[in-house]
Design a protein around this motif. Structure first.
Motif, PDB file in Angstrom:
ATOM      1  N   ASN A 112       5.774  41.036  30.866  1.00  0.00           N
ATOM      2  CA  ASN A 112       4.758  42.010  30.474  1.00  0.00           C
ATOM      3  C   ASN A 112       5.121  43.371  31.055  1.00  0.00           C
ATOM      4  OD1 ASN A 112       3.871  41.991  33.140  1.00  0.00           O
ATOM      5  ND2 ASN A 112       2.012  40.813  32.698  1.00  0.00           N
ATOM      6  N   ILE A 113       4.335  44.386  30.722  1.00  0.00           N
ATOM      7  CA  ILE A 113       4.687  45.749  31.152  1.00  0.00           C
ATOM      8  C   ILE A 113       4.596  45.929  32.665  1.00  0.00           C
ATOM      9  CG2 ILE A 113       4.238  46.893  28.950  1.00  0.00           C
ATOM     10  CD1 ILE A 113       1.457  47.578  29.932  1.00  0.00           C
ATOM     11  N   ASN A 114       3.959  44.958  33.357  1.00  0.00           N
ATOM     12  CA  ASN A 114       3.911  44.981  34.831  1.00  0.00           C
ATOM     13  C   ASN A 114       5.089  44.219  35.432  1.00  0.00           C
ATOM     14  OD1 ASN A 114       1.488  46.425  34.787  1.00  0.00           O
ATOM     15  ND2 ASN A 114       0.305  44.548  34.595  1.00  0.00           N
ATOM     16  N   LYS A 115       6.050  43.848  34.585  1.00  0.00           N
ATOM     17  CA  LYS A 115       7.279  43.144  34.981  1.00  0.00           C
ATOM     18  C   LYS A 115       7.038  41.709  35.448  1.00  0.00           C
ATOM     19  CE  LYS A 115       9.737  47.372  35.820  1.00  0.00           C
ATOM     20  NZ  LYS A 115      10.358  48.270  36.739  1.00  0.00           N
ATOM     21  N   LYS A 154       6.554  45.698  22.932  1.00  0.00           N
ATOM     22  CA  LYS A 154       7.014  47.037  23.291  1.00  0.00           C
ATOM     23  C   LYS A 154       8.506  47.223  23.031  1.00  0.00           C
ATOM     24  CE  LYS A 154       3.133  48.750  24.492  1.00  0.00           C
ATOM     25  NZ  LYS A 154       2.551  49.799  23.672  1.00  0.00           N
ATOM     26  N   THR A 155       9.336  46.314  23.531  1.00  0.00           N
ATOM     27  CA  THR A 155      10.781  46.414  23.291  1.00  0.00           C
ATOM     28  C   THR A 155      11.379  45.021  23.150  1.00  0.00           C
ATOM     29  OG1 THR A 155      11.342  46.421  25.647  1.00  0.00           O
ATOM     30  CG2 THR A 155      11.071  48.579  24.588  1.00  0.00           C
ATOM     31  N   LEU A 164       9.785  42.822  26.124  1.00  0.00           N
ATOM     32  CA  LEU A 164       8.731  43.429  26.954  1.00  0.00           C
ATOM     33  C   LEU A 164       7.475  43.527  26.114  1.00  0.00           C
ATOM     34  CD1 LEU A 164       8.090  44.798  29.682  1.00  0.00           C
ATOM     35  CD2 LEU A 164       8.726  46.965  28.598  1.00  0.00           C
ATOM     36  N   ASN A 166       2.968  44.076  25.938  1.00  0.00           N
ATOM     37  CA  ASN A 166       1.724  44.560  26.535  1.00  0.00           C
ATOM     38  C   ASN A 166       0.746  43.386  26.480  1.00  0.00           C
ATOM     39  OD1 ASN A 166      -0.387  46.013  27.507  1.00  0.00           O
ATOM     40  ND2 ASN A 166      -0.675  47.251  25.664  1.00  0.00           N
TER      41      ASN A 166
END
Length: 169
Positions: A112-115, A154-155, A164, A166
Motif C-alpha cells: 500500500n502507499i504506506n509501504k 497507483k503504479t 503499489l 491506495n
C-alpha cells in the motif's frame, strides 16, 4: 487463459461443428472478441503436435463465431476440431511501454502507499464494472482489491513485480 507452456496464450476455443459444410462454432477469449482474427498465425495442438490454424472465413453469431477452416469441407472433418483450444505465442502480442498482460500481474508483490506489504497477486477476477485483484499473504485470508487505475492502483512495475495500491490492511 494460459497454457501449460509459458509462452502460449489460449485466446479461443473451437467448439462443435455447425451444419454439413465443414463450419465450426468458435468462442473468443480476447477482451474485444473480434480481436482474435487480428492474430496471425493462430495455432492449435492435436496429439502433442502444434499446427497453424488457417481460418478462411468467419461470421459473427450472437456471442460466438462460425469459422471455416482451410480444407475442412464436411461435418465429419469439422468434428475432429471439437473442443480444440486456439492459442498464440506471447511474442505475437505487441505491447507499448506501459502495457502488460494479466498473467504478468500474477505473483506481483502488492504494497500500500504506506509501504505495508499486503501480499501477492494470486488471481484476477473479471467483472462487468472492474476487474478485481485477489491478494494472499502467507496463510491469511484473501484480500480483494478493485483494479481501478489511478484511484486504487497507483503504479505497476512489471520488471520489479511490484504493485503499489491506495488500500488499507
Amino acid at each position: 487463459m494460459i497454457n501449460k507452456h509459458l509462452n502460449q496464450i489460449i485466446i479461443g476455443k473451437i467448439c462443435s461443428p455447425y451444419g454439413i459444410l465443414g463450419w465450426n462454432k468458435m468462442f473468443s477469449f480476447t477482451e474485444n472478441k473480434k480481436s482474435i482474427f487480428k492474430y496471425n498465425p493462430l495455432f492449435y495442438c492435436k496429439k502433442n503436435i502444434i499446427y497453424s490454424l488457417k481460418i478462411i472465413q468467419w461470421k459473427t453469431i450472437k456471442n460466438y463465431f462460425l469459422i471455416k477452416i482451410q480444407n475442412i469441407n464436411n461435418r465429419n472433418k469439422a468434428s475432429s476440431f471439437k473442443n480444440i483450444n486456439i492459442f498464440i505465442y506471447s511474442e505475437q502480442i505487441k505491447k507499448k511501454n506501459n502495457e502488460y498482460l494479466w498473467r504478468e500481474i500474477l505473483s506481483c508483490q502488492v504494497f500500500n502507499i504506506n509501504k505495508n506489504f499486503l501480499g501477492i497477486v494470486i488471481n484476477i477476477i473479471r467483472t462487468h464494472t472492474n476487474d478485481i485483484l485477489v491478494i494472499k499473504k502467507n496463510d491469511y485470508k484473501e484480500i480483494l482489491i478493485p483494479f481501478v487505475k489511478k484511484k486504487i492502483i497507483k503504479t505497476i512495475n512489471i520488471k520489479k513485480k511490484i504493485i503499489l495500491v491506495n488500500w488499507r490492511e
